[in-house]
Design an enzyme around this catalytic site. Sequence first.
Site, PDB file in Angstrom:
ATOM      1  N   SER A  10      -0.633  -8.859 -18.783  1.00  0.00           N
ATOM      2  CA  SER A  10       0.740  -9.367 -19.123  1.00  0.00           C
ATOM      3  C   SER A  10       1.359  -8.941 -17.808  1.00  0.00           C
ATOM      4  O   SER A  10       1.619  -7.973 -17.782  1.00  0.00           O
ATOM      5  CB  SER A  10       1.153  -8.624 -20.332  1.00  0.00           C
ATOM      6  OG  SER A  10       2.490  -8.691 -20.373  1.00  0.00           O
ATOM      7  N   HIS A  35      -0.981 -13.752 -18.335  1.00  0.00           N
ATOM      8  CA  HIS A  35      -0.049 -14.012 -19.386  1.00  0.00           C
ATOM      9  C   HIS A  35       1.441 -13.843 -18.851  1.00  0.00           C
ATOM     10  O   HIS A  35       1.961 -12.579 -18.695  1.00  0.00           O
ATOM     11  CB  HIS A  35      -0.406 -12.621 -20.608  1.00  0.00           C
ATOM     12  CG  HIS A  35       0.290 -12.878 -21.792  1.00  0.00           C
ATOM     13  ND1 HIS A  35      -0.049 -13.632 -22.765  1.00  0.00           N
ATOM     14  CD2 HIS A  35       1.414 -11.812 -22.405  1.00  0.00           C
ATOM     15  CE1 HIS A  35       0.631 -13.700 -24.033  1.00  0.00           C
ATOM     16  NE2 HIS A  35       1.505 -12.510 -23.738  1.00  0.00           N
ATOM     17  N   ASP A  37       5.302 -13.310 -20.252  1.00  0.00           N
ATOM     18  CA  ASP A  37       6.184 -13.012 -21.751  1.00  0.00           C
ATOM     19  C   ASP A  37       7.665 -13.630 -21.419  1.00  0.00           C
ATOM     20  O   ASP A  37       8.325 -13.041 -20.555  1.00  0.00           O
ATOM     21  CB  ASP A  37       6.243 -11.531 -21.810  1.00  0.00           C
ATOM     22  CG  ASP A  37       4.769 -11.356 -22.261  1.00  0.00           C
ATOM     23  OD1 ASP A  37       4.334 -11.802 -23.664  1.00  0.00           O
ATOM     24  OD2 ASP A  37       4.316 -10.264 -22.016  1.00  0.00           O
ATOM     25  N   MET A  39      11.083 -13.885 -22.898  1.00  0.00           N
ATOM     26  CA  MET A  39      11.889 -13.321 -23.988  1.00  0.00           C
ATOM     27  C   MET A  39      13.350 -13.788 -23.822  1.00  0.00           C
ATOM     28  O   MET A  39      13.811 -13.910 -22.867  1.00  0.00           O
ATOM     29  CB  MET A  39      11.808 -11.856 -24.018  1.00  0.00           C
ATOM     30  CG  MET A  39      10.280 -11.627 -24.101  1.00  0.00           C
ATOM     31  SD  MET A  39      10.371  -9.543 -24.152  1.00  0.00           S
ATOM     32  CE  MET A  39       8.343  -9.328 -24.264  1.00  0.00           C
ATOM     33  N   HIS A  79       3.865 -17.007 -23.255  1.00  0.00           N
ATOM     34  CA  HIS A  79       4.021 -16.552 -24.574  1.00  0.00           C
ATOM     35  C   HIS A  79       5.683 -16.440 -24.889  1.00  0.00           C
ATOM     36  O   HIS A  79       6.408 -15.730 -24.349  1.00  0.00           O
ATOM     37  CB  HIS A  79       3.567 -14.967 -24.827  1.00  0.00           C
ATOM     38  CG  HIS A  79       3.778 -14.442 -26.158  1.00  0.00           C
ATOM     39  ND1 HIS A  79       3.812 -13.104 -26.421  1.00  0.00           N
ATOM     40  CD2 HIS A  79       4.312 -14.784 -27.283  1.00  0.00           C
ATOM     41  CE1 HIS A  79       4.023 -12.603 -27.539  1.00  0.00           C
ATOM     42  NE2 HIS A  79       4.336 -13.921 -28.129  1.00  0.00           N
ATOM     43  N   MET A  81       8.643 -15.640 -26.813  1.00  0.00           N
ATOM     44  CA  MET A  81       9.446 -15.119 -27.850  1.00  0.00           C
ATOM     45  C   MET A  81      10.937 -15.300 -27.709  1.00  0.00           C
ATOM     46  O   MET A  81      12.012 -14.469 -27.183  1.00  0.00           O
ATOM     47  CB  MET A  81       9.150 -13.443 -27.439  1.00  0.00           C
ATOM     48  CG  MET A  81       7.744 -13.007 -28.037  1.00  0.00           C
ATOM     49  SD  MET A  81       7.357 -11.441 -26.925  1.00  0.00           S
ATOM     50  CE  MET A  81       6.866 -12.332 -25.560  1.00  0.00           C
ATOM     51  N   MET A 154      -0.010 -10.834 -32.756  1.00  0.00           N
ATOM     52  CA  MET A 154       0.558  -9.653 -32.357  1.00  0.00           C
ATOM     53  C   MET A 154       0.287  -8.477 -32.875  1.00  0.00           C
ATOM     54  O   MET A 154       0.069  -8.263 -34.112  1.00  0.00           O
ATOM     55  CB  MET A 154       2.020  -9.889 -32.452  1.00  0.00           C
ATOM     56  CG  MET A 154       2.828 -11.055 -31.686  1.00  0.00           C
ATOM     57  SD  MET A 154       2.939 -10.664 -29.932  1.00  0.00           S
ATOM     58  CE  MET A 154       3.459  -9.236 -29.705  1.00  0.00           C
ATOM     59  N   GLY A 159       8.495  -7.723 -28.027  1.00  0.00           N
ATOM     60  CA  GLY A 159       9.737  -7.084 -27.159  1.00  0.00           C
ATOM     61  C   GLY A 159       9.335  -6.605 -25.915  1.00  0.00           C
ATOM     62  O   GLY A 159      10.086  -6.640 -24.959  1.00  0.00           O
ATOM     63  N   PHE A 160       8.364  -5.404 -26.142  1.00  0.00           N
ATOM     64  CA  PHE A 160       8.304  -4.533 -24.899  1.00  0.00           C
ATOM     65  C   PHE A 160       6.669  -4.289 -24.694  1.00  0.00           C
ATOM     66  O   PHE A 160       6.290  -4.248 -25.654  1.00  0.00           O
ATOM     67  CB  PHE A 160       9.224  -3.185 -25.246  1.00  0.00           C
ATOM     68  CG  PHE A 160      10.609  -3.426 -25.353  1.00  0.00           C
ATOM     69  CD1 PHE A 160      11.582  -3.505 -24.247  1.00  0.00           C
ATOM     70  CD2 PHE A 160      11.258  -3.697 -26.587  1.00  0.00           C
ATOM     71  CE1 PHE A 160      12.648  -3.782 -24.234  1.00  0.00           C
ATOM     72  CE2 PHE A 160      12.516  -3.981 -26.693  1.00  0.00           C
ATOM     73  CZ  PHE A 160      13.371  -3.995 -25.427  1.00  0.00           C
ATOM     74  N   GLY A 161       6.529  -3.859 -23.584  1.00  0.00           N
ATOM     75  CA  GLY A 161       5.207  -3.513 -23.184  1.00  0.00           C
ATOM     76  C   GLY A 161       5.145  -1.960 -23.501  1.00  0.00           C
ATOM     77  O   GLY A 161       6.041  -1.223 -23.966  1.00  0.00           O
ATOM     78  N   GLY A 162       3.919  -1.445 -23.329  1.00  0.00           N
ATOM     79  CA  GLY A 162       3.714  -0.108 -23.691  1.00  0.00           C
ATOM     80  C   GLY A 162       3.858   0.691 -24.962  1.00  0.00           C
ATOM     81  O   GLY A 162       3.890   1.744 -25.194  1.00  0.00           O
ATOM     82  N   ASP A 188      -2.267  -9.175 -28.442  1.00  0.00           N
ATOM     83  CA  ASP A 188      -1.513  -8.821 -27.382  1.00  0.00           C
ATOM     84  C   ASP A 188      -0.618  -7.571 -28.101  1.00  0.00           C
ATOM     85  O   ASP A 188       0.259  -7.867 -29.095  1.00  0.00           O
ATOM     86  CB  ASP A 188      -0.297 -10.218 -27.414  1.00  0.00           C
ATOM     87  CG  ASP A 188       0.655  -9.811 -26.322  1.00  0.00           C
ATOM     88  OD1 ASP A 188       0.694  -8.817 -25.709  1.00  0.00           O
ATOM     89  OD2 ASP A 188       1.484 -10.746 -26.297  1.00  0.00           O
ATOM     90  N   GLY A 189      -0.510  -6.516 -27.107  1.00  0.00           N
ATOM     91  CA  GLY A 189       0.188  -5.379 -27.539  1.00  0.00           C
ATOM     92  C   GLY A 189      -0.769  -4.045 -27.526  1.00  0.00           C
ATOM     93  O   GLY A 189      -1.502  -4.028 -28.604  1.00  0.00           O
ATOM     94  N   GLY A 190      -0.762  -3.193 -26.819  1.00  0.00           N
ATOM     95  CA  GLY A 190      -1.177  -1.864 -26.947  1.00  0.00           C
ATOM     96  C   GLY A 190      -2.887  -1.884 -26.872  1.00  0.00           C
ATOM     97  O   GLY A 190      -3.505  -1.171 -27.092  1.00  0.00           O
ATOM     98  N   GLY A 210      -1.122  -5.245 -20.853  1.00  0.00           N
ATOM     99  CA  GLY A 210      -0.094  -5.138 -19.738  1.00  0.00           C
ATOM    100  C   GLY A 210      -0.206  -3.707 -19.237  1.00  0.00           C
ATOM    101  O   GLY A 210      -0.672  -3.591 -18.111  1.00  0.00           O
ATOM    102  N   SER A 211       0.400  -2.717 -19.814  1.00  0.00           N
ATOM    103  CA  SER A 211       0.636  -1.316 -19.247  1.00  0.00           C
ATOM    104  C   SER A 211      -0.876  -0.646 -18.749  1.00  0.00           C
ATOM    105  O   SER A 211      -0.967   0.069 -18.067  1.00  0.00           O
ATOM    106  CB  SER A 211       1.255  -0.584 -20.096  1.00  0.00           C
ATOM    107  OG  SER A 211       1.026  -0.704 -21.453  1.00  0.00           O
TER     108      SER A 211
HETATM  109  C1  DX5 Z   1       5.176  -7.569 -26.232  1.00  0.00           C
HETATM  110  C2  DX5 Z   1       4.479  -8.510 -24.958  1.00  0.00           C
HETATM  111  C3  DX5 Z   1       3.264  -8.139 -24.366  1.00  0.00           C
HETATM  112  C4  DX5 Z   1       3.341  -7.142 -23.681  1.00  0.00           C
HETATM  113  C5  DX5 Z   1       1.785  -6.291 -23.846  1.00  0.00           C
HETATM  114  O1  DX5 Z   1       6.292  -8.450 -26.804  1.00  0.00           O
HETATM  115  O2  DX5 Z   1       4.373  -9.738 -26.010  1.00  0.00           O
HETATM  116  O3  DX5 Z   1       2.516  -9.261 -23.773  1.00  0.00           O
HETATM  117  O4  DX5 Z   1       3.769  -7.193 -22.394  1.00  0.00           O
HETATM  118  O5  DX5 Z   1       2.117  -5.164 -22.971  1.00  0.00           O
HETATM  119  P1  DX5 Z   1       1.134  -3.875 -23.324  1.00  0.00           P
HETATM  120  O6  DX5 Z   1      -0.285  -4.237 -23.205  1.00  0.00           O
HETATM  121  O7  DX5 Z   1       1.664  -2.855 -22.448  1.00  0.00           O
HETATM  122  O8  DX5 Z   1       1.346  -3.384 -24.735  1.00  0.00           O
HETATM  123 ZN    ZN Z   2       2.901 -11.325 -25.033  1.00  0.00          ZN
END
Ligand code: DX5
Ligand code: ZN
Length: 226
Positions: A10, A35, A37, A39, A79, A81, A154, A159-162, A188-190, A210-211
Site C-alpha cells: 500500500s 495498491h 488508496d 480517499m 482502492h 474510498m 477490509m 481510512g488509515f494505515g497502521g 487489506d489492513g493490518g 502498508g506499514s
Molecule cells: C486503509 C487502506 C489500506 C492501508 C493498509 O484504509 O485501505 O490500504 O493503507 O495499511 P496497513 O497495511 O498499514 O494496515
Molecule cells: Zn486499501
Amino acid sequence: MGVEAKIAPSMLSSDFANLASEAQRMLDCGADWLHMDIMDGYNLNYCLLHKPHFVPNLTIGAPVIESLRKHTKAYLDCHLMVTNPLDYVEPLGKAGASGFTFHVEVSRDNWGELVQRIKSKGMRPGVSLKPGTPIEEVYPLVEGEYPVEMVLVMTVEPGFGGQKFMPETMDKVRALRKKYPSLDIEVDGGLGPSTIDMAASAGANCIVAGSSVFGAPDSAQVISLS
Ligand code: DX5
Ligand code: ZN
C-alpha cells in the site's frame, strides 16, 4: 499458507514525496501490484450533518496516478474510498489505473452501471466491503451480468494505515472462497508477518500490506512471506 498469493504494497505508507522511486523499490523487492488508496476525506462536524465523504482522510487522486503511470508499467490496484466512485471512473481510466475497486456501501443502487463503465475504460472492476458489512452483499456483484473480478475484504476500518488486523473478518474470506474457488480475494489492513498466513489460509490470494512492508528494515523479506 494456502495458495500462492500476490502482494500489493500500500503506497499510502510510502514517502509520497518520492512516489516513483518508492514504487520501483517495492517492485524490486518483489511486489506484484501497487495498491493505491484513494480517499475523499471528511470534516467530522460537517459530515455528521451531510455525510458527503467516505473516510476521514484525504490522500491522492487521478493526477497522482497519472504522474506515477509515467514512471512505471506496474499494475496500479486502485482502492476507492469515496462516496461517489462513478465520478472517478473516467479520470482514473485516463490516468492509467489498472484495477478500480469501489465500496459496496456506496454503490448499492448503481453497481451495474459502475462495473460496465469501469470495464469500458479498460480497468478491472473490484468491490470492497467494510468490516461491518455482511459478505452476502457482494454476492450479486460477483454473480451479476457484469461481474466484478475481485472482492476486497477490509480487515480494518477504511481510512488509515497502521491499524490492527481484525481476525473476525476471516469468516467472510472463508465464505467467499468456498463459494467462488477461482475468484480474486484481496485483504487489506493490518497484514504483516503475524497475519498474512491467517489470511492466506482463509483463502485470500491478494495481500495488501502498508506499514508492515514500508516499516520493515528488510521490505523484500516481508514481501516474500506472501
Ligand atoms: C486503509 C487502506 C489500506 C492501508 C493498509 O484504509 O485501505 O490500504 O493503507 O495499511 P496497513 O497495511 O498499514 O494496515
Ligand atoms: Zn486499501
